[in-house]
Scaffold this motif. Sequence first.
Motif, PDB file in Angstrom:
ATOM      1  N   GLY A 133      24.361  -2.406   0.994  1.00 30.41           N
ATOM      2  CA  GLY A 133      23.122  -2.529   1.742  1.00 30.41           C
ATOM      3  C   GLY A 133      21.979  -1.859   1.020  1.00 30.41           C
ATOM      4  N   PRO A 134      20.811  -1.866   1.666  1.00 32.46           N
ATOM      5  CA  PRO A 134      19.633  -1.253   1.050  1.00 32.46           C
ATOM      6  C   PRO A 134      19.840   0.235   0.802  1.00 32.46           C
ATOM      7  N   SER A 135      19.272   0.713  -0.278  1.00 28.21           N
ATOM      8  CA  SER A 135      19.309   2.137  -0.585  1.00 28.21           C
ATOM      9  C   SER A 135      18.342   2.852   0.349  1.00 28.21           C
ATOM     10  N   ARG A 136      18.880   3.672   1.226  1.00 31.21           N
ATOM     11  CA  ARG A 136      18.025   4.374   2.190  1.00 31.21           C
ATOM     12  C   ARG A 136      17.163   5.419   1.501  1.00 31.21           C
ATOM     13  N   ILE A 137      17.653   6.022   0.445  1.00 38.44           N
ATOM     14  CA  ILE A 137      16.861   7.027  -0.279  1.00 38.44           C
ATOM     15  C   ILE A 137      15.669   6.348  -0.957  1.00 38.44           C
ATOM     16  N   PHE A 138      15.920   5.227  -1.611  1.00 36.65           N
ATOM     17  CA  PHE A 138      14.845   4.480  -2.269  1.00 36.65           C
ATOM     18  C   PHE A 138      13.814   4.028  -1.241  1.00 36.65           C
ATOM     19  N   ASP A 139      14.289   3.518  -0.097  1.00 35.23           N
ATOM     20  CA  ASP A 139      13.377   3.047   0.945  1.00 35.23           C
ATOM     21  C   ASP A 139      12.570   4.195   1.545  1.00 35.23           C
ATOM     22  N   ALA A 140      13.174   5.379   1.680  1.00 37.18           N
ATOM     23  CA  ALA A 140      12.445   6.527   2.208  1.00 37.18           C
ATOM     24  C   ALA A 140      11.294   6.911   1.281  1.00 37.18           C
ATOM     25  N   LYS A 141      11.519   6.815  -0.016  1.00 34.73           N
ATOM     26  CA  LYS A 141      10.447   7.107  -0.973  1.00 34.73           C
ATOM     27  C   LYS A 141       9.320   6.092  -0.845  1.00 34.73           C
ATOM     28  N   ARG A 142       9.693   4.840  -0.585  1.00 41.05           N
ATOM     29  CA  ARG A 142       8.668   3.809  -0.402  1.00 41.05           C
ATOM     30  C   ARG A 142       7.868   4.054   0.872  1.00 41.05           C
ATOM     31  N   VAL A 143       8.521   4.508   1.914  1.00 43.41           N
ATOM     32  CA  VAL A 143       7.827   4.838   3.155  1.00 43.41           C
ATOM     33  C   VAL A 143       6.845   5.980   2.910  1.00 43.41           C
ATOM     34  N   ALA A 144       7.265   6.960   2.140  1.00 44.38           N
ATOM     35  CA  ALA A 144       6.374   8.076   1.826  1.00 44.38           C
ATOM     36  C   ALA A 144       5.116   7.568   1.123  1.00 44.38           C
ATOM     37  N   GLY A 145       5.276   6.576   0.267  1.00 43.27           N
ATOM     38  CA  GLY A 145       4.121   5.975  -0.408  1.00 43.27           C
ATOM     39  C   GLY A 145       3.171   5.308   0.583  1.00 43.27           C
ATOM     40  N   TYR A 146       3.735   4.661   1.592  1.00 42.06           N
ATOM     41  CA  TYR A 146       2.908   4.045   2.641  1.00 42.06           C
ATOM     42  C   TYR A 146       2.138   5.124   3.400  1.00 42.06           C
ATOM     43  N   VAL A 147       2.826   6.201   3.758  1.00 41.94           N
ATOM     44  CA  VAL A 147       2.176   7.294   4.488  1.00 41.94           C
ATOM     45  C   VAL A 147       1.020   7.850   3.672  1.00 41.94           C
ATOM     46  N   GLN A 148       1.248   8.019   2.383  1.00 40.91           N
ATOM     47  CA  GLN A 148       0.196   8.532   1.519  1.00 40.91           C
ATOM     48  C   GLN A 148      -1.006   7.596   1.515  1.00 40.91           C
ATOM     49  N   LYS A 149      -0.770   6.297   1.454  1.00 36.35           N
ATOM     50  CA  LYS A 149      -1.878   5.330   1.475  1.00 36.35           C
ATOM     51  C   LYS A 149      -2.663   5.427   2.771  1.00 36.35           C
ATOM     52  N   VAL A 150      -1.978   5.554   3.896  1.00 31.22           N
ATOM     53  CA  VAL A 150      -2.653   5.660   5.193  1.00 31.22           C
ATOM     54  C   VAL A 150      -3.456   6.961   5.257  1.00 31.22           C
ATOM     55  N   LEU A 151      -2.862   8.049   4.784  1.00 29.11           N
ATOM     56  CA  LEU A 151      -3.581   9.334   4.791  1.00 29.11           C
ATOM     57  C   LEU A 151      -4.804   9.305   3.884  1.00 29.11           C
ATOM     58  N   ASN A 152      -4.770   8.442   2.885  1.00 25.66           N
ATOM     59  CA  ASN A 152      -5.914   8.300   1.975  1.00 25.66           C
ATOM     60  C   ASN A 152      -6.921   7.268   2.469  1.00 25.66           C
ATOM     61  N   GLY A 153      -6.719   6.768   3.707  1.00 26.62           N
ATOM     62  CA  GLY A 153      -7.728   5.887   4.304  1.00 26.62           C
ATOM     63  C   GLY A 153      -7.365   4.421   4.435  1.00 26.62           C
ATOM     64  N   ALA A 154      -6.235   3.995   3.920  1.00 28.69           N
ATOM     65  CA  ALA A 154      -5.861   2.574   4.046  1.00 28.69           C
ATOM     66  C   ALA A 154      -5.545   2.256   5.507  1.00 28.69           C
ATOM     67  N   LYS A 155      -5.899   1.056   5.913  1.00 25.37           N
ATOM     68  CA  LYS A 155      -5.569   0.613   7.265  1.00 25.37           C
ATOM     69  C   LYS A 155      -4.139   0.075   7.268  1.00 25.37           C
ATOM     70  N   PRO A 156      -3.297   0.555   8.163  1.00 25.70           N
ATOM     71  CA  PRO A 156      -1.903   0.070   8.199  1.00 25.70           C
ATOM     72  C   PRO A 156      -1.797  -1.449   8.284  1.00 25.70           C
ATOM     73  N   ALA A 157      -2.692  -2.070   9.006  1.00 19.93           N
ATOM     74  CA  ALA A 157      -2.645  -3.530   9.164  1.00 19.93           C
ATOM     75  C   ALA A 157      -2.922  -4.249   7.848  1.00 19.93           C
ATOM     76  N   ASP A 158      -3.576  -3.574   6.908  1.00 21.57           N
ATOM     77  CA  ASP A 158      -3.893  -4.190   5.623  1.00 21.57           C
ATOM     78  C   ASP A 158      -2.789  -4.014   4.582  1.00 21.57           C
ATOM     79  N   LEU A 159      -1.808  -3.175   4.890  1.00 19.31           N
ATOM     80  CA  LEU A 159      -0.720  -2.937   3.934  1.00 19.31           C
ATOM     81  C   LEU A 159       0.307  -4.060   4.031  1.00 19.31           C
ATOM     82  N   PRO A 160       0.837  -4.498   2.903  1.00 20.47           N
ATOM     83  CA  PRO A 160       1.821  -5.591   2.934  1.00 20.47           C
ATOM     84  C   PRO A 160       3.156  -5.147   3.525  1.00 20.47           C
ATOM     85  N   ILE A 161       3.837  -6.085   4.125  1.00 15.96           N
ATOM     86  CA  ILE A 161       5.194  -5.825   4.607  1.00 15.96           C
ATOM     87  C   ILE A 161       6.122  -5.996   3.415  1.00 15.96           C
ATOM     88  N   GLU A 162       6.997  -5.034   3.217  1.00 18.92           N
ATOM     89  CA  GLU A 162       7.919  -5.092   2.089  1.00 18.92           C
ATOM     90  C   GLU A 162       9.352  -5.184   2.581  1.00 18.92           C
TER      91      GLU A 162
END
Length: 138
Positions: free
Chosen positions: A75-104
Amino acid sequence: MRIKSKKKDTISNVADLNQTLHAASVDGADSLFVISSRLTGLVAGTIAQHGQERRLPVIASWREFVASGALLSYGPSRIFDAKRVAGYVQKVLNGAKPADLPIEQPVKFELVINLKTAKALGLNVPPPLLDRADEVIE
């Protein structure tokens, strides 16, 4: 969790687990495939133990099940996916709108095999499959 059985095919709490596993065995299950969830994660060891006691291979999609005694996971690597989630959080904290982020979708998958369980079940794991595994528990 869903089990093809004539008696009960889903569990919604830990109390249902033993009844459902027993029903699967009575109905002639020759293996168990566990769909990973919070609930099944809590009872992974119990499911793996049931499989070993009844000589049923248990297969799941999270590596934690294999550490609990399941035969294998893919199955999916949960550790790899957690790092990707952290990247999303960073983008939101830097001002990106969650609705504008792509679904991965997951891009990194891992195969984990428990050779101790395979031996206990009397199964031989082919060398080419072992070679492809990301982790082998001996």
